[in-house]
Design an enzyme around this catalytic site. Structure first.
Site, PDB file in Angstrom:
ATOM      1  N   GLU A 175       9.442  51.577  45.500  1.00 13.98           N
ATOM      2  CA  GLU A 175       8.501  52.561  44.719  1.00 13.98           C
ATOM      3  C   GLU A 175       9.132  53.829  45.053  1.00 13.98           C
ATOM      4  O   GLU A 175       8.891  54.097  46.203  1.00 13.98           O
ATOM      5  CB  GLU A 175       7.105  52.317  45.020  1.00 13.98           C
ATOM      6  CG  GLU A 175       6.207  52.979  44.149  1.00 13.98           C
ATOM      7  CD  GLU A 175       4.870  52.401  44.288  1.00 13.98           C
ATOM      8  OE1 GLU A 175       4.100  53.197  45.244  1.00 13.98           O
ATOM      9  OE2 GLU A 175       4.219  51.448  43.939  1.00 13.98           O
ATOM     10  N   HIS A 185      18.764  77.702  42.523  1.00 12.15           N
ATOM     11  CA  HIS A 185      18.115  78.014  41.250  1.00 12.15           C
ATOM     12  C   HIS A 185      16.690  78.069  41.659  1.00 12.15           C
ATOM     13  O   HIS A 185      16.171  77.423  42.389  1.00 12.15           O
ATOM     14  CB  HIS A 185      18.660  77.027  40.466  1.00 12.15           C
ATOM     15  CG  HIS A 185      20.158  76.894  40.279  1.00 12.15           C
ATOM     16  ND1 HIS A 185      20.756  75.836  40.094  1.00 12.15           N
ATOM     17  CD2 HIS A 185      21.105  77.977  40.274  1.00 12.15           C
ATOM     18  CE1 HIS A 185      22.014  76.100  39.843  1.00 12.15           C
ATOM     19  NE2 HIS A 185      22.368  77.243  39.994  1.00 12.15           N
ATOM     20  N   LYS A 233       9.508  70.547  42.407  1.00 17.68           N
ATOM     21  CA  LYS A 233      10.395  69.497  42.000  1.00 17.68           C
ATOM     22  C   LYS A 233      10.257  68.618  43.063  1.00 17.68           C
ATOM     23  O   LYS A 233      10.133  68.709  44.395  1.00 17.68           O
ATOM     24  CB  LYS A 233      11.881  70.096  41.915  1.00 17.68           C
ATOM     25  CG  LYS A 233      12.373  71.224  40.981  1.00 17.68           C
ATOM     26  CD  LYS A 233      13.706  71.795  41.189  1.00 17.68           C
ATOM     27  CE  LYS A 233      13.788  72.617  40.388  1.00 17.68           C
ATOM     28  NZ  LYS A 233      15.141  73.638  40.551  1.00 17.68           N
ATOM     29  N   TYR A 259      15.988  64.565  39.389  1.00 18.94           N
ATOM     30  CA  TYR A 259      14.660  65.301  39.825  1.00 18.94           C
ATOM     31  C   TYR A 259      13.835  65.497  38.838  1.00 18.94           C
ATOM     32  O   TYR A 259      14.257  65.444  37.705  1.00 18.94           O
ATOM     33  CB  TYR A 259      14.726  66.549  40.556  1.00 18.94           C
ATOM     34  CG  TYR A 259      15.873  67.572  39.575  1.00 18.94           C
ATOM     35  CD1 TYR A 259      15.145  68.581  39.092  1.00 18.94           C
ATOM     36  CD2 TYR A 259      17.116  67.564  39.449  1.00 18.94           C
ATOM     37  CE1 TYR A 259      15.775  69.533  38.262  1.00 18.94           C
ATOM     38  CE2 TYR A 259      17.685  68.511  38.684  1.00 18.94           C
ATOM     39  CZ  TYR A 259      17.202  69.468  37.972  1.00 18.94           C
ATOM     40  OH  TYR A 259      17.977  70.377  37.070  1.00 18.94           O
ATOM     41  N   ASP A 283      26.970  80.209  38.465  1.00 22.19           N
ATOM     42  CA  ASP A 283      26.574  80.452  40.128  1.00 22.19           C
ATOM     43  C   ASP A 283      27.241  81.383  40.885  1.00 22.19           C
ATOM     44  O   ASP A 283      26.561  81.846  41.783  1.00 22.19           O
ATOM     45  CB  ASP A 283      26.661  78.947  40.787  1.00 22.19           C
ATOM     46  CG  ASP A 283      25.514  78.072  40.030  1.00 22.19           C
ATOM     47  OD1 ASP A 283      24.632  78.545  39.378  1.00 22.19           O
ATOM     48  OD2 ASP A 283      25.318  77.078  40.403  1.00 22.19           O
TER      49      ASP A 283
END
Length: 181
Positions: free
Chosen positions: A28, A61, A71, A131, A169
């Site tokens: 899970e 970020h 997140k 994510y 970036d």
């Protein structure tokens, strides 16, 4: 699931219970009930996935203001070094980070609360990264910090010559010049 506090308040490493047998495994990966009991209420509204080649750095970020995101991150395939940097101005650990290897083998996840920058580097030949976010992406609120900021002292494990960055970036500012709100 096991929820482990890190040295950064609100940031947790989560290890699922894995049931393995001759057919493979089952686990899970998210339970709202367990999440709320161990971390608190978070309403995830968006899932994202990326594929990266070895040496790709996607970092650091975050989104600012009302668009900030918490997140829950994990690796579906491969290995990454995952990094979270505390950007909460009133935090005792402002500017500090954690770095954790996430992989398809260890199946660890990290919960990164709002107010953190996030990034990772792919350590395996390829890596599938997944994510959940508790807020929708807003281009006008996106911000970042250059992954190699010397004040952050992040060891990205790979040599500079093995790192691949996007143009975007590569142009990110140092933390001391970054947009934080």
């Amino acid at each position: 699931m096991k929820f482990e506090k890190t040295g950064l308040e609100g940031c947790f490493i989560i290890e699922p219970t894995v049931f393995e047998d001759n057919r493979g495994y089952f686990m899970e990966t998210f339970s709202q009930r367990e999440f709320e009991a161990n971390i608190g209420r978070v309403n995830f509204v968006q899932d994202n996935q990326s594929h990266s080649k070895r040496g790709v750095v996607r970092a650091l970020h975050y989104q600012v203001g009302d668009a900030a995101q918490a997140k829950l991150v994990r690796v579906l395939q491969g290995r990454v070094l995952d990094v979270a940097v505390d950007l909460r101005k009133d935090s005792l650990t402002f500017g500090e980070h954690i770095a954790v290897e996430l992989s398809e083998t260890n199946k660890k996840q990290i919960f990164i609360p709002r107010g953190f920058a996030h990034g990772f580097v792919a350590l395996s030949e390829t890596a599938e990264f997944f994510y959940k976010c508790d807020n929708f992406y807003d281009k006008n609120a996106e911000a970042g910090i250059i992954y190699s900021d010397p004040d952050l002292k992040i060891d990205w494990v790979l040599s500079e010559s093995d790192i691949t960055l996007s143009l975007k970036d590569a142009a990110l500012p140092l933390l001391k010049n970054a947009r934080l709100s």
